[in-house]
Design a protein around this motif. Structure first.
Motif, PDB file in Angstrom:
ATOM      1  N   ALA A  98      10.796  11.540  -3.575  1.00 44.55           N
ATOM      2  CA  ALA A  98       9.979  12.754  -3.073  1.00 44.55           C
ATOM      3  C   ALA A  98       8.564  12.687  -4.054  1.00 44.55           C
ATOM      4  O   ALA A  98       8.322  12.415  -5.117  1.00 44.55           O
ATOM      5  N   GLY A  99       7.602  13.195  -3.134  1.00 45.02           N
ATOM      6  CA  GLY A  99       6.526  13.439  -3.513  1.00 45.02           C
ATOM      7  C   GLY A  99       5.406  12.452  -2.819  1.00 45.02           C
ATOM      8  O   GLY A  99       3.856  12.412  -3.217  1.00 45.02           O
ATOM      9  N   ASN A 100       6.385  11.362  -2.779  1.00 49.59           N
ATOM     10  CA  ASN A 100       5.277   9.971  -2.419  1.00 49.59           C
ATOM     11  C   ASN A 100       5.238  10.560  -0.929  1.00 49.59           C
ATOM     12  O   ASN A 100       5.543  11.902   0.051  1.00 49.59           O
ATOM     13  N   PHE A 101       3.580   9.812  -0.231  1.00 50.59           N
ATOM     14  CA  PHE A 101       3.528  10.159   1.810  1.00 50.59           C
ATOM     15  C   PHE A 101       4.484   9.330   2.348  1.00 50.59           C
ATOM     16  O   PHE A 101       4.637   9.447   3.295  1.00 50.59           O
ATOM     17  N   GLY A 102       5.123   8.480   1.997  1.00 55.79           N
ATOM     18  CA  GLY A 102       6.330   7.980   3.012  1.00 55.79           C
ATOM     19  C   GLY A 102       5.837   6.466   2.003  1.00 55.79           C
ATOM     20  O   GLY A 102       6.443   6.315   0.945  1.00 55.79           O
ATOM     21  N   VAL A 103       6.500   5.666   2.725  1.00 64.01           N
ATOM     22  CA  VAL A 103       6.678   3.800   2.100  1.00 64.01           C
ATOM     23  C   VAL A 103       5.970   3.093   1.497  1.00 64.01           C
ATOM     24  O   VAL A 103       6.023   3.241   0.431  1.00 64.01           O
ATOM     25  N   TYR A 104       4.546   3.498   2.175  1.00 62.57           N
ATOM     26  CA  TYR A 104       3.479   3.262   1.381  1.00 62.57           C
ATOM     27  C   TYR A 104       2.829   4.110   1.313  1.00 62.57           C
ATOM     28  O   TYR A 104       2.449   5.303   1.731  1.00 62.57           O
ATOM     29  N   CYS A 148      -5.299   2.057   4.290  1.00 61.77           N
ATOM     30  CA  CYS A 148      -4.270   1.201   4.338  1.00 61.77           C
ATOM     31  C   CYS A 148      -2.885   2.018   4.774  1.00 61.77           C
ATOM     32  O   CYS A 148      -1.914   1.773   5.879  1.00 61.77           O
ATOM     33  N   CYS A 149      -2.538   3.162   4.343  1.00 61.02           N
ATOM     34  CA  CYS A 149      -1.107   3.641   3.733  1.00 61.02           C
ATOM     35  C   CYS A 149      -0.998   4.405   4.515  1.00 61.02           C
ATOM     36  O   CYS A 149      -0.173   5.105   5.606  1.00 61.02           O
ATOM     37  N   TYR A 150      -1.999   5.632   5.442  1.00 57.48           N
ATOM     38  CA  TYR A 150      -1.673   5.624   6.683  1.00 57.48           C
ATOM     39  C   TYR A 150      -1.594   5.030   7.410  1.00 57.48           C
ATOM     40  O   TYR A 150      -0.399   5.379   8.195  1.00 57.48           O
ATOM     41  N   ARG A 151      -2.768   4.026   8.058  1.00 56.58           N
ATOM     42  CA  ARG A 151      -1.726   3.286   9.188  1.00 56.58           C
ATOM     43  C   ARG A 151      -0.472   2.305   8.850  1.00 56.58           C
ATOM     44  O   ARG A 151      -0.065   2.521  10.300  1.00 56.58           O
ATOM     45  N   LEU A 152      -0.048   2.431   7.841  1.00 51.55           N
ATOM     46  CA  LEU A 152       1.831   1.234   8.105  1.00 51.55           C
ATOM     47  C   LEU A 152       2.107   2.205   8.181  1.00 51.55           C
ATOM     48  O   LEU A 152       3.169   2.359   8.900  1.00 51.55           O
TER      49      LEU A 152
END
Length: 171
Positions: A108-114, A58-62
């Motif tokens: 920092a360290g998160n993959f993105g907004v999601y 889900c997070c990759y798609r968003l």
């Protein structure tokens, strides 16, 4: 008849597209695309909520669509600013500021907004769903505002010439 003189026929309509017409047509297409994107966001987030998708998928798609969404909205705001539609520019600023803040605020360290590790914590899934639905409402309202602006501009510009009735009454 002299060779240098040309016969004048009926006036030809102006077939060129004005800048305002192009701006409003672009804004309709841009807003329509953003509406479809936010519907995709809501569907993807609801699939995560119902466990049809795992958090990583889900997070990759968003996250794939965060920058295009931001770029499309900022481009629309820039077009309004450069073409002198200051009220529409000012109306688009709050959402533009929210989208930029959302993108810049990623820790920092998160993959993105999601982020798949944090999306189920502290109601982030509900917050993302809420933000997507509010964005859909915003773009839906502004889609019809841009449509109204386009129609009023086309009616004011009067692209169809009025007929010359002088020939009909013998003048």
């Amino acid at each position: 008849m002299d060779e240098g003189m040309l016969e004048e026929g009926p006036p030809q309509p102006d077939t060129s597209v004005s800048l305002d017409t192009a701006v409003f047509v672009f804004s309709l297409f841009d807003t329509g695309a953003l509406l479809f994107l936010l519907v995709y966001y809501v569907i993807t987030l609801s699939d995560l909520e119902c466990d049809y998708l795992n958090a990583q998928q889900c997070c990759y798609r968003l996250n794939l669509w965060v920058i295009p969404k931001l770029a499309a909205h900022l481009l629309l705001s820039l077009v309004f600013l450069l073409t002198g539609h200051f009220y529409l520019f000012l109306a688009s600023l709050p959402l533009a500021a929210f989208l930029v803040r959302e993108y810049v605020k990623v820790p920092a360290g998160n993959f993105g907004v999601y982020d798949p590790t944090e999306i189920h914590r502290m109601g982030q899934l509900k917050a993302h769903m809420r933000d997507s639905v509010i964005g859909m409402g915003y773009y839906l309202v502004f889609f019809f505002i841009y449509l109204y602006c386009l129609l009023t501009h086309l009616l004011r510009s009067n692209p169809v010439p009025k007929p010359d009735y002088a020939d009909d009454i013998g003048l």
